[in-house]
Design a protein around this motif. Structure first.
Motif, PDB file in Angstrom:
ATOM      1  N   ALA A 169       3.830  15.604   8.032  1.00  0.00           N
ATOM      2  CA  ALA A 169       3.483  14.535   8.969  1.00  0.00           C
ATOM      3  C   ALA A 169       2.050  14.073   8.790  1.00  0.00           C
ATOM      4  CB  ALA A 169       3.690  15.022  10.405  1.00  0.00           C
ATOM      5  N   GLU A 170       1.127  14.961   8.399  1.00  0.00           N
ATOM      6  CA  GLU A 170      -0.285  14.603   8.352  1.00  0.00           C
ATOM      7  C   GLU A 170      -0.680  14.006   7.011  1.00  0.00           C
ATOM      8  OE1 GLU A 170      -2.131  18.924   6.996  1.00  0.00           O
ATOM      9  OE2 GLU A 170      -2.196  18.319   9.111  1.00  0.00           O
ATOM     10  N   MET A 171      -1.950  13.623   6.919  1.00  0.00           N
ATOM     11  CA  MET A 171      -2.493  13.025   5.710  1.00  0.00           C
ATOM     12  C   MET A 171      -2.461  14.020   4.555  1.00  0.00           C
ATOM     13  SD  MET A 171      -3.957  10.050   5.142  1.00  0.00           S
ATOM     14  CE  MET A 171      -4.689   9.284   3.709  1.00  0.00           C
ATOM     15  N   THR A 172      -2.013  13.570   3.390  1.00  0.00           N
ATOM     16  CA  THR A 172      -2.042  14.401   2.180  1.00  0.00           C
ATOM     17  C   THR A 172      -2.956  13.715   1.176  1.00  0.00           C
ATOM     18  OG1 THR A 172      -0.021  13.327   1.363  1.00  0.00           O
ATOM     19  CG2 THR A 172       0.251  15.371   2.579  1.00  0.00           C
ATOM     20  N   PHE A 173      -4.232  14.001   1.286  1.00  0.00           N
ATOM     21  CA  PHE A 173      -5.251  13.322   0.485  1.00  0.00           C
ATOM     22  C   PHE A 173      -4.950  13.432  -1.005  1.00  0.00           C
ATOM     23  CE2 PHE A 173      -7.428  14.364   4.433  1.00  0.00           C
ATOM     24  CZ  PHE A 173      -8.162  13.213   4.702  1.00  0.00           C
ATOM     25  N   GLY A 174      -4.858  12.292  -1.677  1.00  0.00           N
ATOM     26  CA  GLY A 174      -4.675  12.277  -3.125  1.00  0.00           C
ATOM     27  C   GLY A 174      -3.293  12.675  -3.600  1.00  0.00           C
ATOM     28  N   VAL A 175      -2.341  12.845  -2.697  1.00  0.00           N
ATOM     29  CA  VAL A 175      -0.973  13.239  -3.065  1.00  0.00           C
ATOM     30  C   VAL A 175       0.003  12.313  -2.353  1.00  0.00           C
ATOM     31  CG1 VAL A 175       0.764  15.061  -3.028  1.00  0.00           C
ATOM     32  CG2 VAL A 175      -1.650  15.644  -3.380  1.00  0.00           C
ATOM     33  N   ASP A 176       0.936  11.726  -3.114  1.00  0.00           N
ATOM     34  CA  ASP A 176       1.979  10.868  -2.541  1.00  0.00           C
ATOM     35  C   ASP A 176       3.336  11.301  -3.067  1.00  0.00           C
ATOM     36  OD1 ASP A 176       1.118   8.253  -0.947  1.00  0.00           O
ATOM     37  OD2 ASP A 176      -0.465   8.716  -2.395  1.00  0.00           O
ATOM     38  N   VAL A 177       4.260  11.588  -2.155  1.00  0.00           N
ATOM     39  CA  VAL A 177       5.658  11.841  -2.487  1.00  0.00           C
ATOM     40  C   VAL A 177       6.466  10.889  -1.618  1.00  0.00           C
ATOM     41  CG1 VAL A 177       7.499  13.531  -2.672  1.00  0.00           C
ATOM     42  CG2 VAL A 177       5.113  14.258  -2.972  1.00  0.00           C
ATOM     43  N   ASP A 178       6.905   9.793  -2.216  1.00  0.00           N
ATOM     44  CA  ASP A 178       7.497   8.677  -1.467  1.00  0.00           C
ATOM     45  C   ASP A 178       8.954   8.470  -1.824  1.00  0.00           C
ATOM     46  OD1 ASP A 178       5.001   7.647  -0.188  1.00  0.00           O
ATOM     47  OD2 ASP A 178       4.415   7.328  -2.275  1.00  0.00           O
ATOM     48  N   THR A 179       9.710   7.976  -0.843  1.00  0.00           N
ATOM     49  CA  THR A 179      11.101   7.588  -1.039  1.00  0.00           C
ATOM     50  C   THR A 179      11.220   6.078  -0.861  1.00  0.00           C
ATOM     51  OG1 THR A 179      11.910   9.697  -0.170  1.00  0.00           O
ATOM     52  CG2 THR A 179      13.485   7.885  -0.261  1.00  0.00           C
ATOM     53  N   VAL A 180      11.867   5.420  -1.821  1.00  0.00           N
ATOM     54  CA  VAL A 180      12.168   3.990  -1.692  1.00  0.00           C
ATOM     55  C   VAL A 180      13.642   3.798  -2.007  1.00  0.00           C
ATOM     56  CG1 VAL A 180       9.845   3.192  -2.241  1.00  0.00           C
ATOM     57  CG2 VAL A 180      11.495   3.532  -4.080  1.00  0.00           C
ATOM     58  N   GLY A 181      14.218   2.780  -1.413  1.00  0.00           N
ATOM     59  CA  GLY A 181      15.616   2.451  -1.659  1.00  0.00           C
ATOM     60  C   GLY A 181      15.752   0.981  -1.977  1.00  0.00           C
ATOM     61  N   ALA A 182      16.606   0.642  -2.927  1.00  0.00           N
ATOM     62  CA  ALA A 182      16.782  -0.760  -3.325  1.00  0.00           C
ATOM     63  C   ALA A 182      18.025  -0.863  -4.176  1.00  0.00           C
ATOM     64  CB  ALA A 182      15.556  -1.262  -4.086  1.00  0.00           C
ATOM     65  N   GLU A 183      18.205  -2.039  -4.764  1.00  0.00           N
ATOM     66  CA  GLU A 183      19.262  -2.262  -5.741  1.00  0.00           C
ATOM     67  C   GLU A 183      18.618  -2.468  -7.096  1.00  0.00           C
ATOM     68  OE1 GLU A 183      20.873  -5.718  -4.124  1.00  0.00           O
ATOM     69  OE2 GLU A 183      21.854  -4.730  -2.442  1.00  0.00           O
ATOM     70  N   LEU A 184      19.238  -1.936  -8.125  1.00  0.00           N
ATOM     71  CA  LEU A 184      18.725  -2.164  -9.464  1.00  0.00           C
ATOM     72  C   LEU A 184      18.804  -3.648  -9.782  1.00  0.00           C
ATOM     73  CD1 LEU A 184      20.210   0.775 -11.549  1.00  0.00           C
ATOM     74  CD2 LEU A 184      18.017   0.634 -10.404  1.00  0.00           C
ATOM     75  N   ASN A 222       0.861  -1.185   0.000  1.00  0.00           N
ATOM     76  CA  ASN A 222       0.000   0.000   0.000  1.00  0.00           C
ATOM     77  C   ASN A 222       0.898   1.236   0.000  1.00  0.00           C
ATOM     78  OD1 ASN A 222      -2.328   1.540  -0.007  1.00  0.00           O
ATOM     79  ND2 ASN A 222      -2.592   1.461   2.211  1.00  0.00           N
ATOM     80  N   VAL A 223       1.671   1.378  -1.061  1.00  0.00           N
ATOM     81  CA  VAL A 223       2.650   2.462  -1.139  1.00  0.00           C
ATOM     82  C   VAL A 223       1.952   3.813  -1.240  1.00  0.00           C
ATOM     83  CG1 VAL A 223       4.556   3.414  -2.488  1.00  0.00           C
ATOM     84  CG2 VAL A 223       4.366   0.940  -2.160  1.00  0.00           C
ATOM     85  N   PHE A 224       0.884   3.898  -2.050  1.00  0.00           N
ATOM     86  CA  PHE A 224       0.221   5.182  -2.298  1.00  0.00           C
ATOM     87  C   PHE A 224      -0.899   5.374  -1.283  1.00  0.00           C
ATOM     88  CE2 PHE A 224       1.461   3.603  -6.673  1.00  0.00           C
ATOM     89  CZ  PHE A 224       2.717   4.192  -6.604  1.00  0.00           C
ATOM     90  N   ASP A 225      -0.480   5.807  -0.080  1.00  0.00           N
ATOM     91  CA  ASP A 225      -1.384   5.883   1.064  1.00  0.00           C
ATOM     92  C   ASP A 225      -1.627   7.311   1.528  1.00  0.00           C
ATOM     93  OD1 ASP A 225       1.103   6.450   2.041  1.00  0.00           O
ATOM     94  OD2 ASP A 225       1.091   4.943   3.628  1.00  0.00           O
ATOM     95  N   GLY A 226      -1.453   8.294   0.631  1.00  0.00           N
ATOM     96  CA  GLY A 226      -1.693   9.675   1.015  1.00  0.00           C
ATOM     97  C   GLY A 226      -0.658  10.210   1.983  1.00  0.00           C
ATOM     98  N   SER A 227       0.635   9.920   1.706  1.00  0.00           N
ATOM     99  CA  SER A 227       1.717  10.431   2.551  1.00  0.00           C
ATOM    100  C   SER A 227       2.753  11.109   1.668  1.00  0.00           C
ATOM    101  CB  SER A 227       2.370   9.289   3.347  1.00  0.00           C
ATOM    102  OG  SER A 227       2.916   8.321   2.473  1.00  0.00           O
ATOM    103  N   SER A 228       3.343  12.188   2.179  1.00  0.00           N
ATOM    104  CA  SER A 228       4.308  12.961   1.392  1.00  0.00           C
ATOM    105  C   SER A 228       5.500  13.357   2.234  1.00  0.00           C
ATOM    106  CB  SER A 228       3.651  14.232   0.827  1.00  0.00           C
ATOM    107  OG  SER A 228       2.604  13.902  -0.065  1.00  0.00           O
ATOM    108  N   ASN A 229       6.688  13.266   1.648  1.00  0.00           N
ATOM    109  CA  ASN A 229       7.903  13.687   2.329  1.00  0.00           C
ATOM    110  C   ASN A 229       7.788  15.155   2.741  1.00  0.00           C
ATOM    111  OD1 ASN A 229       9.032  11.188   1.789  1.00  0.00           O
ATOM    112  ND2 ASN A 229      10.081  11.884  -0.059  1.00  0.00           N
TER     113      ASN A 229
END
Length: 788
Positions: free
Chosen positions: A745-760, A735-742
């Motif tokens: 702290a609070e809910m950002t309805f309809g807006v997601d700005v997410d950070t993920v880290g991994a290896e290609l 559930n990555v797109f859960d209304g959270s933004s960098n």
């Protein structure tokens, strides 16, 4: 006399530990060609033999003290070769003293600073978890691609025995890989499929079970990635395990080894080892001198006694001369050596004089599109060149051949067509390249490239509306007598995410954002939803109204987000994105930290897409100059974007940046943007990450997505190596797109700005999957550590 099976590497190592000098001479003969093949990728001239000799001496020292490998001598040797070269370069540059080098235990795994993170890839972790004998057979047969007959003496088996052992090792690797995936706690419905995946790859499942896996994999990105890895474990071994053991120049090593006979290098090499031993630090001399002398004697005798036909006589371990006793517990050196009297010692033959050849340049080039070359869209090509030689190249001339319908976009900056900004040494710039349009593509020129130096130039291109899909771009490079050719695997695509901006250097990516619509504060349950609590966290459940947080009379809607850039970092590029329900986009207001007035930002590009509840837009503006002139750290405010209020409406903004980071390794950074609908009939979006090198490198991604709902699960993000957990919000991989933004702290309805880290992954791509929700995926900003 009957033919006996040669002793395996494991048996020879056991004999060396028991004091059998001739056994180490046999190991030297078997593996010296491989050591030279790798060393010649790293150093030049007379230093090659010095590094090889020092590496063998280090292992001899450690084996004599009871350490070292048990059976996988080749991989252990290659690791020690790389560590030896690394240590010698540190001594030469005065980063470390020879005394500190003596404290290093060559038995510890060595991870080149340029390869940090590679050992964490799942295929590498699975390989390293296998028994040493399995690792050895996989390395020789799958990574080095030796024939079973050539591997047989190393393992003490017949050719058929090697083939059987390799089969069991591959199955063990697949099972270890599956266990690692199961350990990451995938979705419940994935577990039974993963448990059967090994049998599926072998063709050992019933038709009904195979069909069930086919249907599941078609809809599950994580299991699809697992299946790709299991189906082609050989490629995964060469792409990830090969560089982990042999370093970034594994390709050159493998090619050199294929041209070299493994039987080469006998007494002369050991005599050179004695020459190194005389120059080695005293601590290593004391521990290894006696046994090394025995090795030299045994190999010299073997060279004299070889038949004219070149056949190697078999020496039984029971017949081998014993010149050393087993290690004694009370002996500090842990090796007790009987030095032969002068009458028994072989003549000391000085090593032959070496003539150092003059240095030469060795160039390697790549050319790829960053993201995709998409019809009717601008794009960026990355041309990378490195001089792996030991002398500077001549002046460089590059002829870039572009696919039909793709043309170079001349830059307004002094004739350069490079997609870069900034002039500091920490950020990639045009780096001396001058490019101009030419028939069929472009011509670029640059001054000479120094030994060990790399250079990158990013070329802006424009893809025509009717550009045909077909072969990718190519480049021909001339540097004096040297000629280098490189081709891209893919060309123009019908869809994808073109690159907005790209650069190399000590760089990383950042993104913040916030919503401009929220639930009505006076409604029951709204304050709870804003705190990310309760069961009404979707904009579909509220009549969305303007959010106005700046307490100013001159704005109707506003919101802020906190930005923090690395210490000492500077802004290289900044893009402002905003989106809302409707098709009429317009300007937005932006206020930097510490400023009192808003600045009006007009869109440079607007894209309109159709979601189930109507049209939505995404707007973009390059704000690099504005952000670069402001104080970056602090709260950024945006206000008054064109939007509509009501149920199921969204509006928000995001500031996406590439910034320098003095503490970061040399990296690549790219911003890809595409307003793409994901969900409904198109539940999966795959964005190729061509041009980002290499696979298995650590990556950071900032993702901007519009119209996500927190209570609709099934949203997943992958970079080619399984589903990823976002750094913020509920931190749920499903559930990555859960209304959270960098930055908020609070809910950002309809807006997601997410950070993920991994290896290609092996085939780098960003994949977005949603089972229930329908979202507009907007932007992906990635930074990837560059190994070469």
């Amino acid at each position: 006399m009957g033919v006996e099976t040669p002793q395996s590497d494991a048996e020879l190592l056991q004999a060396v530990r028991a004091g059998n000098a001739a056994a180490y001479g046999e190991l030297y003969e078997r593996h010296v060609a491989a050591a030279r093949a790798l060393t010649r990728q790293l150093v030049r001239g007379a230093e090659v033999e010095d590094v090889v000799a020092e590496s063998f001496t280090k292992i001899l020292d450690l084996v004599g003290r009871g350490g070292g490998p048990d059976s996988g001598f080749r991989t252990y040797l290659l690791t020690v070769v790389r560590r030896t070269v690394y240590d010698r370069s540190r001594v030469a540059s005065r980063q470390v003293t020879t005394g500190e080098i003596e404290l290093y235990d060559p038995g510890a795994p060595f991870v080149d600073p340029a390869l940090v993170g590679l050992e964490k890839s799942l295929i590498a972790r699975a390989f390293l978890s296998l028994p040493e004998r399995w690792r050895a057979v996989l390395w020789h047969t799958e990574v080095e691609r030796l024939k079973p007959a050539g591997v047989a003496p190393l393992l003490g088996l017949s050719a058929n025995g090697v083939a059987a052992l390799a089969y069991r090792a591959r199955e063990g690797l697949r099972q270890a890989y599956l266990q690692l995936h199961l350990g990451t706690l995938p979705e419940h419905e994935c577990r039974p499929m993963l448990a059967k995946m090994g049998a599926y790859v072998r063709g050992g499942l019933a038709r009904r079970d195979s069909k069930a896996i086919d249907e599941h994999v078609d809809g599950c990105e994580e299991c699809h990635g697992v299946l790709l890895e299991l189906t082609d474990v050989n490629r995964g071994l060469r792409v990830m395990v090969g560089p982990l053991i042999a370093g970034p120049l594994f390709g050159g090593y493998a090619a050199a080894l294929a041209r070299t006979s493994l039987a080469g290098g006998r007494a002369g090499g050991v005599l050179r080892a004695l020459g190194w031993l005389r120059r080695a630090p005293k601590g290593r001399q004391a521990a290894a001198a006696g046994l090394t002398m025995g090795v030299a004697a045994a190999v010299a005798a073997a060279a004299v006694l070889l038949p004219v036909s070149g056949e190697r006589p078999v020496v039984r371990s029971s017949e081998a001369p014993r010149v050393a006793q087993p290690p004694a517990k009370d002996d500090p050196a842990r090796v007790r050596v009987r030095v032969p009297p002068p009458s028994e010692r072989p003549a000391q033959v000085p090593p032959p004089a070496r003539k150092d050849r003059p240095g030469r340049a060795r160039l390697r080039a790549t050319i790829d599109a960053l993201g995709s070359l998409v019809r009717a869209q601008p794009g960026i090509l990355a041309l990378r060149l490195r001089n792996y030689g030991d002398a500077p190249s001549a002046e460089l001339a590059a002829q870039v051949d572009l696919p039909p319908g793709v043309t170079l976009v001349p830059s307004a900056r002094r004739g350069h067509s490079a997609a870069l900004a900034g002039t500091g040494g920490t950020v990639g710039t045009v780096d001396g390249w001058a490019c101009r349009p030419a028939e069929g593509g472009a011509r670029c020129a640059r001054k000479a490239l120094a030994a060990g130096q790399g250079t990158t130039v990013f070329l802006r291109v424009l893809v025509a509306d009717e550009a045909p899909q077909g072969p990718g771009p190519a480049v021909r490079i001339a540097a004096g007598p040297l000629r280098v050719l490189a081709k891209a695997e893919t060309g123009v695509r019908g869809s994808g995410a073109p690159a907005r901006f790209a650069t190399d250097g000590k760089v990383t990516v950042r993104a913040i954002g916030n919503a401009l619509l929220s639930c009505p504060q006076e409604r029951a349950g709204c304050l709870e939803a804003r705190r990310r609590e309760g069961a009404q966290r979707d904009n579909d459940l509220w009549p969305m109204t303007g959010l106005d947080q700046d307490d100013r009379s001159d704005t109707a809607s506003s919101s802020g987000a906190e930005l923090s850039v690395p210490k000492g970092g500077e802004v290289v590029w900044a893009g402002l994105y905003w989106s809302a329900t409707g098709e009429q986009a317009g300007p937005i207001k932006l206020r930097p930290p510490g400023r009192k007035k808003y600045l009006t930002v007009r869109p440079g590009q607007v894209t309109v897409r159709e979601l189930p509840l109507g049209p939505v837009y995404q707007a973009f503006a390059d704000v690099s100059e504005l952000v670069g002139d402001a104080r970056a750290n602090g709260t950024w405010w945006a206000a008054d974007a064109p939007m509509k209020e009501g149920v199921s409406r969204h509006a928000g903004w995001s500031l996406v940046l590439i910034v320098t980071d003095p503490a970061e390794s040399y990296s690549q950074a790219v911003v890809l943007d595409t307003a793409a609908v994901v969900g409904g009939g198109a539940r999966r979006l795959r964005i190729p990450l061509g041009g980002l090198r290499p696979a298995a490198a650590p990556a950071r991604a900032e993702l901007v997505t519009w119209e996500g709902d927190a209570d609709l699960k099934g949203d997943k993000v992958a970079l080619g190596s399984g589903a990823l957990t976002p750094a913020g919000g509920e931190r749920a991989l499903s559930n990555v797109f859960d209304g959270s933004s960098n930055g908020v702290a609070e809910m950002t309805f309809g807006v997601d700005v997410d950070t993920v880290g991994a290896e290609l992954g092996v085939d780098p791509a960003l994949t977005i999957v949603t089972d229930k929700d329908v979202v507009l995926f907007g932007v992906a900003a990635l930074s990837v550590r560059a190994r070469s």
